[in-house]
Design a protein around this motif. Structure first.
Motif, PDB file in Angstrom:
ATOM      1  N   TYR A 144       0.836  -1.198   0.000  1.00  0.00           N
ATOM      2  CA  TYR A 144       0.000   0.000   0.000  1.00  0.00           C
ATOM      3  C   TYR A 144       0.871   1.249   0.000  1.00  0.00           C
ATOM      4  N   GLU A 145       0.508   2.222  -0.838  1.00  0.00           N
ATOM      5  CA  GLU A 145       1.159   3.535  -0.864  1.00  0.00           C
ATOM      6  C   GLU A 145       0.066   4.602  -0.901  1.00  0.00           C
ATOM      7  N   ASN A 160      -6.178  15.681  -4.690  1.00  0.00           N
ATOM      8  CA  ASN A 160      -6.505  14.291  -4.964  1.00  0.00           C
ATOM      9  C   ASN A 160      -5.725  13.394  -4.018  1.00  0.00           C
ATOM     10  N   ASN A 161      -6.442  12.681  -3.171  1.00  0.00           N
ATOM     11  CA  ASN A 161      -5.839  11.697  -2.282  1.00  0.00           C
ATOM     12  C   ASN A 161      -5.925  10.337  -2.968  1.00  0.00           C
ATOM     13  N   CYS A 162      -4.776   9.789  -3.308  1.00  0.00           N
ATOM     14  CA  CYS A 162      -4.749   8.547  -4.086  1.00  0.00           C
ATOM     15  C   CYS A 162      -4.212   7.412  -3.215  1.00  0.00           C
ATOM     16  N   HIS A 163      -5.065   6.411  -2.981  1.00  0.00           N
ATOM     17  CA  HIS A 163      -4.711   5.233  -2.194  1.00  0.00           C
ATOM     18  C   HIS A 163      -4.344   4.123  -3.180  1.00  0.00           C
ATOM     19  N   PRO A 171       9.356  -2.556  -7.042  1.00  0.00           N
ATOM     20  CA  PRO A 171       9.602  -2.418  -8.486  1.00  0.00           C
ATOM     21  C   PRO A 171      10.875  -1.613  -8.756  1.00  0.00           C
ATOM     22  N   GLU A 172      11.536  -1.919  -9.849  1.00  0.00           N
ATOM     23  CA  GLU A 172      12.788  -1.241 -10.182  1.00  0.00           C
ATOM     24  C   GLU A 172      12.586   0.256 -10.352  1.00  0.00           C
ATOM     25  N   CYS A 173      11.412   0.664 -10.840  1.00  0.00           N
ATOM     26  CA  CYS A 173      11.156   2.080 -11.097  1.00  0.00           C
ATOM     27  C   CYS A 173      10.713   2.841  -9.850  1.00  0.00           C
ATOM     28  N   ASP A 174      10.552   2.149  -8.705  1.00  0.00           N
ATOM     29  CA  ASP A 174      10.063   2.725  -7.456  1.00  0.00           C
ATOM     30  C   ASP A 174       8.544   2.915  -7.543  1.00  0.00           C
ATOM     31  N   TYR A 175       7.909   2.882  -6.368  1.00  0.00           N
ATOM     32  CA  TYR A 175       6.443   2.949  -6.322  1.00  0.00           C
ATOM     33  C   TYR A 175       5.898   4.281  -6.829  1.00  0.00           C
ATOM     34  N   ALA A 176       6.610   5.381  -6.559  1.00  0.00           N
ATOM     35  CA  ALA A 176       6.116   6.689  -6.997  1.00  0.00           C
ATOM     36  C   ALA A 176       5.983   6.747  -8.512  1.00  0.00           C
TER      37      ALA A 176
END
Length: 228
Positions: A144-145, A160-163, A171-176
């Motif tokens: 979860y992020e 915008n609050n994004c869950h 992941p190699e690209c990072d979660y962001a």
């Protein structure tokens, strides 16, 4: 502590360093008259601060006047230079101008990125769905992020609050970066925040005892104005 006391403390602490600087040869600087004018403008702004007093400010003021004498000013520029010392030409910004009251429009969205197949191998093409996975309570499966996107436009502040949920681990690209496009894809008016995060179960969700204590179910009130 006033400026003189600060200078005295710094001088005591860095006495040898300052003494060495005073023994160094003068610095030669070649700049255009326009650049000199820009430096003068910035220094005048700093010197106009009511608490900028003391030895350093006086030395800086003397430097500004010496530098101004090197600029070939006509009468209009000389008048503008003198205006830089005159408080009558200050432009005072009212609090309402600094922090205009904005109407807030806030949404909550949930998104799940599915990237692991039934054999627990990453798929070549993950896909996104704008809802929580029904098994979101399985923390072994779902990472979860939370991301919050804010911007101002036309007198409104949008939030915008994004869950975000994904079964892809580290992941190699990072979660962001993984969720970047989803965070910027906003469904309005969105969903109740209680059905985006991890505090409440939706009517269609289910829970296994091995996931820990079961959260309560949330039943939205039809008259609840949660999307405003």
């Amino acid at each position: 502590m006033n400026e003189d006391e600060v200078i005295e403390e710094l001088t005591a602490k860095y006495a040898n360093d300052f003494r060495q600087l005073s023994n160094e040869p003068e610095i030669g600087l070649n700049i255009s008259p326009l650049m000199a004018w820009q430096i003068i403008s910035q220094l005048q702004l700093a010197l106009r601060h009511p608490q900028n007093t003391g030895i350093i400010s006086e030395q800086t003021r003397h430097f500004v006047k010496s530098l101004a004498d090197e600029i070939p000013m006509n009468d209009s520029l000389r008048e503008l230079f003198e205006m830089g010392w005159n408080p009558e030409h200050d432009h005072v910004i009212e609090p309402s101008q600094q922090n205009p009251k904005l109407e807030i429009r806030e949404t909550h969205n949930a998104v799940a990125i599915y990237g692991v197949d039934e054999y627990k191998s990453e798929v070549e093409r993950p896909f996104a769905e704008f809802s929580r996975p029904q098994t979101w309570g399985d923390k072994e499966q779902w990472h979860y992020e939370f991301f919050r996107l804010e911007w101002v436009r036309d007198g409104y502040k949008y939030i915008n609050n994004c869950h975000c949920y994904t079964d892809i681990k580290n992941p190699e690209c990072d979660y962001a970066i993984l969720f970047a496009q989803c965070v910027a894809t906003i469904l309005y008016p969105g969903r109740p925040p209680q059905l985006c995060g991890r505090e409440y179960l939706d009517e269609d969700d289910f829970w296994l005892n091995e996931w820990g204590e079961m959260p309560p179910y949330y039943y939205p009130d039809q008259e609840e104005d949660w999307f405003k």
